[in-house]
Write a protein that holds these residues in place. Sequence first.
Motif, PDB file in Angstrom:
ATOM      1  N   LYS A   1     -18.976 -30.264  15.781  1.00 42.13           N
ATOM      2  CA  LYS A   1     -20.008 -30.254  14.736  1.00 42.13           C
ATOM      3  C   LYS A   1     -19.891 -29.044  13.825  1.00 42.13           C
ATOM      4  O   LYS A   1     -20.655 -28.084  13.924  1.00 42.13           O
TER       5      LYS A   1
ATOM      6  N   ALA B   1     -20.374 -29.121  10.594  1.00 42.54           N
ATOM      7  CA  ALA B   1     -21.188 -29.255   9.376  1.00 42.54           C
ATOM      8  C   ALA B   1     -22.286 -28.199   9.293  1.00 42.54           C
ATOM      9  O   ALA B   1     -22.840 -27.776  10.299  1.00 42.54           O
TER      10      ALA B   1
ATOM     11  N   VAL C   1     -25.668 -28.164   8.394  1.00 46.73           N
ATOM     12  CA  VAL C   1     -26.768 -29.110   8.191  1.00 46.73           C
ATOM     13  C   VAL C   1     -27.987 -28.359   7.658  1.00 46.73           C
ATOM     14  O   VAL C   1     -28.343 -27.304   8.198  1.00 46.73           O
TER      15      VAL C   1
ATOM     16  N   ASP D   1     -32.610 -31.704  14.408  1.00 48.01           N
ATOM     17  CA  ASP D   1     -31.444 -30.941  14.855  1.00 48.01           C
ATOM     18  C   ASP D   1     -30.518 -31.919  15.589  1.00 48.01           C
ATOM     19  O   ASP D   1     -30.774 -32.309  16.724  1.00 48.01           O
TER      20      ASP D   1
ATOM     21  N   GLY E   1     -20.098 -26.859  19.196  1.00 49.41           N
ATOM     22  CA  GLY E   1     -20.948 -26.447  18.079  1.00 49.41           C
ATOM     23  C   GLY E   1     -20.335 -25.288  17.332  1.00 49.41           C
ATOM     24  O   GLY E   1     -19.385 -24.651  17.805  1.00 49.41           O
ATOM     25  N   PHE E   2     -20.864 -25.024  16.157  1.00 54.14           N
ATOM     26  CA  PHE E   2     -20.465 -23.866  15.369  1.00 54.14           C
ATOM     27  C   PHE E   2     -21.684 -22.987  15.161  1.00 54.14           C
ATOM     28  O   PHE E   2     -22.810 -23.493  15.119  1.00 54.14           O
ATOM     29  N   ALA E   3     -21.470 -21.709  15.020  1.00 55.72           N
ATOM     30  CA  ALA E   3     -22.566 -20.816  14.669  1.00 55.72           C
ATOM     31  C   ALA E   3     -22.044 -19.886  13.587  1.00 55.72           C
ATOM     32  O   ALA E   3     -21.151 -19.073  13.827  1.00 55.72           O
ATOM     33  N   ALA E   4     -22.556 -20.067  12.376  1.00 59.69           N
ATOM     34  CA  ALA E   4     -22.194 -19.179  11.269  1.00 59.69           C
ATOM     35  C   ALA E   4     -23.339 -18.186  11.132  1.00 59.69           C
ATOM     36  O   ALA E   4     -24.466 -18.577  10.858  1.00 59.69           O
ATOM     37  N   GLU E   5     -23.040 -16.928  11.379  1.00 58.26           N
ATOM     38  CA  GLU E   5     -24.103 -15.925  11.396  1.00 58.26           C
ATOM     39  C   GLU E   5     -23.762 -14.785  10.434  1.00 58.26           C
ATOM     40  O   GLU E   5     -22.599 -14.564  10.106  1.00 58.26           O
TER      41      GLU E   5
ATOM     42  N   LYS F   1     -27.411 -20.494  21.127  1.00 55.49           N
ATOM     43  CA  LYS F   1     -27.210 -21.885  20.665  1.00 55.49           C
ATOM     44  C   LYS F   1     -26.403 -22.677  21.685  1.00 55.49           C
ATOM     45  O   LYS F   1     -26.678 -23.850  21.924  1.00 55.49           O
TER      46      LYS F   1
ATOM     47  N   LYS G   1     -28.414 -25.877  23.148  1.00 55.42           N
ATOM     48  CA  LYS G   1     -27.940 -27.201  22.723  1.00 55.42           C
ATOM     49  C   LYS G   1     -27.023 -27.858  23.759  1.00 55.42           C
ATOM     50  O   LYS G   1     -26.427 -28.898  23.487  1.00 55.42           O
TER      51      LYS G   1
HETATM   52  N1  CTP Z   1     -26.879 -28.379  13.597  1.00 54.66           N
HETATM   53  C1  CTP Z   1     -27.217 -29.718  13.646  1.00 54.66           C
HETATM   54  N2  CTP Z   1     -28.381 -30.153  13.041  1.00 54.66           N
HETATM   55  C2  CTP Z   1     -29.193 -29.281  12.407  1.00 54.66           C
HETATM   56  C3  CTP Z   1     -28.848 -27.914  12.355  1.00 54.66           C
HETATM   57  C4  CTP Z   1     -27.667 -27.493  12.959  1.00 54.66           C
HETATM   58  O1  CTP Z   1     -26.487 -30.514  14.238  1.00 54.66           O
HETATM   59  N3  CTP Z   1     -30.302 -29.729  11.838  1.00 54.66           N
HETATM   60  C5  CTP Z   1     -25.630 -27.926  14.265  1.00 54.66           C
HETATM   61  C6  CTP Z   1     -24.581 -27.364  13.326  1.00 54.66           C
HETATM   62  O2  CTP Z   1     -23.711 -28.397  12.874  1.00 54.66           O
HETATM   63  C7  CTP Z   1     -23.858 -26.351  14.197  1.00 54.66           C
HETATM   64  C8  CTP Z   1     -24.927 -25.887  15.174  1.00 54.66           C
HETATM   65  O3  CTP Z   1     -25.951 -26.883  15.153  1.00 54.66           O
HETATM   66  O4  CTP Z   1     -22.807 -26.920  14.952  1.00 54.66           O
HETATM   67  C9  CTP Z   1     -25.520 -24.548  14.857  1.00 54.66           C
HETATM   68  O5  CTP Z   1     -26.011 -24.554  13.533  1.00 54.66           O
HETATM   69  P1  CTP Z   1     -26.723 -23.251  12.959  1.00 54.66           P
HETATM   70  O6  CTP Z   1     -27.221 -23.511  11.588  1.00 54.66           O
HETATM   71  O7  CTP Z   1     -25.794 -22.074  13.174  1.00 54.66           O
HETATM   72  O8  CTP Z   1     -27.931 -23.058  14.003  1.00 54.66           O
HETATM   73  P2  CTP Z   1     -29.431 -23.559  14.022  1.00 54.66           P
HETATM   74  O9  CTP Z   1     -29.659 -24.138  15.378  1.00 54.66           O
HETATM   75  O10 CTP Z   1     -29.730 -24.438  12.855  1.00 54.66           O
HETATM   76  O11 CTP Z   1     -30.257 -22.212  13.940  1.00 54.66           O
HETATM   77  P3  CTP Z   1     -30.435 -21.180  12.696  1.00 54.66           P
HETATM   78  O12 CTP Z   1     -29.942 -21.851  11.434  1.00 54.66           O
HETATM   79  O13 CTP Z   1     -31.874 -20.865  12.678  1.00 54.66           O
HETATM   80  O14 CTP Z   1     -29.572 -19.981  13.052  1.00 54.66           O
END
Ligand code: CTP
Length: 226
Positions: free
Chosen positions: A97, A99, A101, A130, A146-150, A161, A165
């Motif tokens: 994942k 994307a 989102v 989510d 999953g990905f986490a872009a921080e 995460k 998740k």
């Molecule tokens: N993701 C998802 N659906 C969402 C938000 C995020 O499937 N509504 C997935 C992204 O594709 C990614 C992972 O969850 O693989 C982490 O996304 P991220 O934006 O880093 O984390 P969030 O859980 O949305 O937390 P935050 O943005 O508050 O850091």
Amino acid sequence: TSQKLTSQTLTGQKILVTAGGTIEPLDPVRYIGNRSTGRMGYAVAAEAARRGADVVLVSGPSALADPVGVRVIRIETARQMREAVLREFPTAAAVIKSAAVADYRPAVVADQKIKKSDEDLTLKFVRNPDILLELGQKKEHQVLVGFAAETCQVEEYARRKLSKKNLDFIVANDVSEADAGFGVDTNRIKLIDRSGKMTAYPLMSKKELAGIILDHVATVLNNSQQ
Ligand code: CTP
Ligand code: CA
């Protein structure tokens, strides 16, 4: 050894990849979006297909061409992405994942173009589902990545995460660095697995990193299918 080689192959496995950013409409001519271009996810999809996987790519709007040999489903909003992903999920061996989102969407989508009137404008947003959290709750045999872009405290947020998740591993990257993350061909990632083990990789092309991510997917798949 031949065992080692087998562990790296994805032949015949269905791999579901998401890429790009979702966009959320405000009115017929405007939307809220993010800076994701889809490059990391498209690289993963292309490399998985090259390795013989049966690849489905669910993509937000992206200027990139469909990767060779990949079935591409183009969507716009987070809710459309969720629908497409949930449809493909039961038959997938692994889900990657990447994307970006949208966490929120405008509470109201205007039927007509919003006209300017006051000196300021306040928009109300509501939470999007989510998708990955839902997959983590539903998962049976699937390997979930999953990905986490921080922009700060990368490792700490990524670990949270990973566990929240129910992922097999998470790919973390610091998007505050100019040579990594959005809109460039390179990335610097850290992989953290379920056991808590973290591996940090140097700056690499997204194509090379796609290979590393898929090696890990193949290893998890092999361990669980034994
Ligand atoms: N993701 C998802 N659906 C969402 C938000 C995020 O499937 N509504 C997935 C992204 O594709 C990614 C992972 O969850 O693989 C982490 O996304 P991220 O934006 O880093 O984390 P969030 O859980 O949305 O937390 P935050 O943005 O508050 O850091
Ligand atoms: Ca988010």
